[in-house]
Design a protein around this motif. Structure first.
Motif, PDB file in Angstrom:
ATOM      1  N   THR A 134     108.530  91.236  66.831  1.00  0.00           N
ATOM      2  CA  THR A 134     109.704  91.199  67.714  1.00  0.00           C
ATOM      3  C   THR A 134     109.475  90.141  68.770  1.00  0.00           C
ATOM      4  OG1 THR A 134     108.715  92.911  69.102  1.00  0.00           O
ATOM      5  CG2 THR A 134     110.256  93.657  67.426  1.00  0.00           C
ATOM      6  N   ASP A 149     113.547  91.678  73.293  1.00  0.00           N
ATOM      7  CA  ASP A 149     114.537  92.501  72.598  1.00  0.00           C
ATOM      8  C   ASP A 149     115.605  91.620  71.946  1.00  0.00           C
ATOM      9  OD1 ASP A 149     115.895  91.653  74.745  1.00  0.00           O
ATOM     10  OD2 ASP A 149     116.565  93.658  75.423  1.00  0.00           O
ATOM     11  N   ARG A 150     115.190  90.407  71.553  1.00  0.00           N
ATOM     12  CA  ARG A 150     116.129  89.497  70.886  1.00  0.00           C
ATOM     13  C   ARG A 150     116.671  90.146  69.613  1.00  0.00           C
ATOM     14  NH1 ARG A 150     115.347  83.782  72.473  1.00  0.00           N
ATOM     15  NH2 ARG A 150     116.561  83.293  70.621  1.00  0.00           N
ATOM     16  N   ASP A 151     117.956  89.942  69.355  1.00  0.00           N
ATOM     17  CA  ASP A 151     118.581  90.460  68.142  1.00  0.00           C
ATOM     18  C   ASP A 151     118.042  89.695  66.936  1.00  0.00           C
ATOM     19  OD1 ASP A 151     121.092  92.076  67.085  1.00  0.00           O
ATOM     20  OD2 ASP A 151     121.031  90.137  66.059  1.00  0.00           O
ATOM     21  N   GLU A 204     120.492  87.601  64.670  1.00  0.00           N
ATOM     22  CA  GLU A 204     120.919  86.358  65.324  1.00  0.00           C
ATOM     23  C   GLU A 204     119.769  85.337  65.322  1.00  0.00           C
ATOM     24  OE1 GLU A 204     121.187  85.830  69.480  1.00  0.00           O
ATOM     25  OE2 GLU A 204     121.685  83.836  68.728  1.00  0.00           O
ATOM     26  N   PRO A 229     115.848  89.386  59.029  1.00  0.00           N
ATOM     27  CA  PRO A 229     115.934  90.540  59.944  1.00  0.00           C
ATOM     28  C   PRO A 229     115.725  91.835  59.166  1.00  0.00           C
ATOM     29  CG  PRO A 229     118.135  89.711  59.440  1.00  0.00           C
ATOM     30  CD  PRO A 229     117.162  88.787  58.744  1.00  0.00           C
ATOM     31  N   SER A 261     116.988  94.580  59.546  1.00  0.00           N
ATOM     32  CA  SER A 261     118.252  95.305  59.338  1.00  0.00           C
ATOM     33  C   SER A 261     118.829  95.015  57.947  1.00  0.00           C
ATOM     34  CB  SER A 261     119.259  94.926  60.421  1.00  0.00           C
ATOM     35  OG  SER A 261     119.434  93.517  60.436  1.00  0.00           O
ATOM     36  N   GLY A 302     121.241  99.891  64.014  1.00  0.00           N
ATOM     37  CA  GLY A 302     120.581  99.635  65.293  1.00  0.00           C
ATOM     38  C   GLY A 302     119.080  99.850  65.362  1.00  0.00           C
ATOM     39  N   ARG A 348     116.922  96.782  64.928  1.00  0.00           N
ATOM     40  CA  ARG A 348     117.695  95.629  65.412  1.00  0.00           C
ATOM     41  C   ARG A 348     116.874  94.405  65.790  1.00  0.00           C
ATOM     42  NH1 ARG A 348     118.392  94.943  70.306  1.00  0.00           N
ATOM     43  NH2 ARG A 348     119.569  93.005  70.422  1.00  0.00           N
ATOM     44  N   SER A 349     115.714  94.634  66.420  1.00  0.00           N
ATOM     45  CA  SER A 349     115.007  93.477  66.975  1.00  0.00           C
ATOM     46  C   SER A 349     113.819  93.041  66.103  1.00  0.00           C
ATOM     47  CB  SER A 349     114.527  93.801  68.394  1.00  0.00           C
ATOM     48  OG  SER A 349     113.714  94.941  68.345  1.00  0.00           O
TER      49      SER A 349
END
Ligand SMILES: Cc1ncc(COP(=O)(O)O)c(C=O)c1O
Length: 308
Positions: A246, A249-251, A254, A269, A271, A278, A281-282
């Motif tokens: 990680t 807390d960057r997405d 994105e 990612p 996800s 969620g 997420r990071s």
């Protein structure tokens, strides 16, 4: 090839297989998993699957008319809470060493899952493609636990062990009655295939996988150290090709869209491997099955990107 698979299971795990009736060769582990799920899962049946997961599982379960019941692996140590199967549960689809988390389930966890299968009369389908790429701990096939041989189909392939991910030579092993059901589906998926590569895979199966695992362990550590130096927090990974990290807390989704353009580094990612909203997420998944200079170059590029 079937004899080579049987010899491999005996040498590594003490499992004695009949090469004719208890081994089915497939187009990679992916076809083996598809054939097994299409054979075992019917309309409305539930399949317990660790979440996140390799991305072929859910589509095949759904193609078979079934539904996935996720078993959530929780970061950072990727453990799961006690599992309560619903009345429609038929299959436990287990992947350890696990993509994308790098988790290798320990013997206590495997014992609890074996008990679950026996108590709820589930068939276990295990994806063990990373069986030899373990850096901490040890891989134990679920089929070797008491009461599990007769209810387990074990899937693996030559892809990861010998870094030949495009070859698509895999196999399914288990008791003859279950392998027969897989063969019944495989017959109409592809019938047979990859025969020249099967000759090579049979030779590969006899090769000691330890040196490749040792080289990959060093690459895992090299990438982990590099990512930490860039400012990433790195999650523990005990096996596979993958390392999760990680950046504050960057997405992650994105970040993974930007990194190829802005840094020249590709990652995925977490996800993308999960049905959960969620929770992951990071978290970003990096692959360390690369040449050392490629890993070093990635770190240089990420450092420059971060500095910029
Ligand atoms: C967990 C898992 N299973 C199966 C596969 C694919 O194996 P094969 O190339 O033998 O189909 C992969 C490849 O990414 C994987 O990560």
């Amino acid at each position: 090839m079937r004899e080579a698979v049987a010899a491999h299971q005996l040498r590594h795990y003490g499992l004695e297989l009949d090469p004719d009736r208890e081994v089915q060769v497939t187009f990679g582990a992916t076809e083996g998993l598809a054939a097994a799920l299409l054979a075992l899962v019917g309309a409305g049946d539930e399949v317990l699957v660790l979440d996140p997961a390799y991305d072929s599982y859910t589509p095949i379960v759904e193609l078979a008319g079934g539904r996935v019941q996720p078993i959530a692996l929780e970061p950072p140590d990727w453990r799961f809470a006690p599992v309560e199967p619903g009345p429609a549960a038929r299959v436990l689809l287990l992947n350890s060493p696990h993509n994308p988390t790098g988790r290798v389930l320990d013997e206590g966890e495997l014992e609890s899952l074996a008990r679950l299968c026996v108590e709820h009369d589930l068939i276990a389908l295990t994806d063990e493609v990373y069986e030899h790429l373990v850096y901490d701990g040890r891989h134990v096939p679920l089929a070797t636990l008491p009461g599990m041989w007769e209810r387990t189909l074990t899937v693996s392939s030559i892809a990861k062990t010998h870094s030949v991910t495009g070859w698509k030579i895999g196999w399914v092993t288990g008791p003859a009655a279950l392998v027969e059901r897989v063969r019944g589906v495989k017959q109409f998926l592809s019938f047979a295939g990859g025969t020249p590569l099967q000759h090579a895979a049979a030779v590969g199966l006899a090769i000691d996988p330890a040196p490749l695992a040792a080289a990959l362990r060093a690459k895992r550590d090299r990438l982990a150290d590099g990512l930490r130096a860039v400012g990433f927090d790195v999650l523990p990974t005990a096996g596979t090709y993958f390392l999760n990290a990680t950046l504050g807390d960057r997405d992650a989704a994105e970040l993974c869209q930007r990194l190829p353009h802005e840094a020249g580094v590709a990652a995925i990612p977490l996800s993308a491997f999960s049905a959960r909203d969620g929770a992951l997420r990071s978290i970003v998944r990096f692959a360390f099955c690369k040449r050392e200079e490629v890993l070093d170059q990635a770190i240089v590029r990420l450092r420059t990107w971060k500095g910029g």
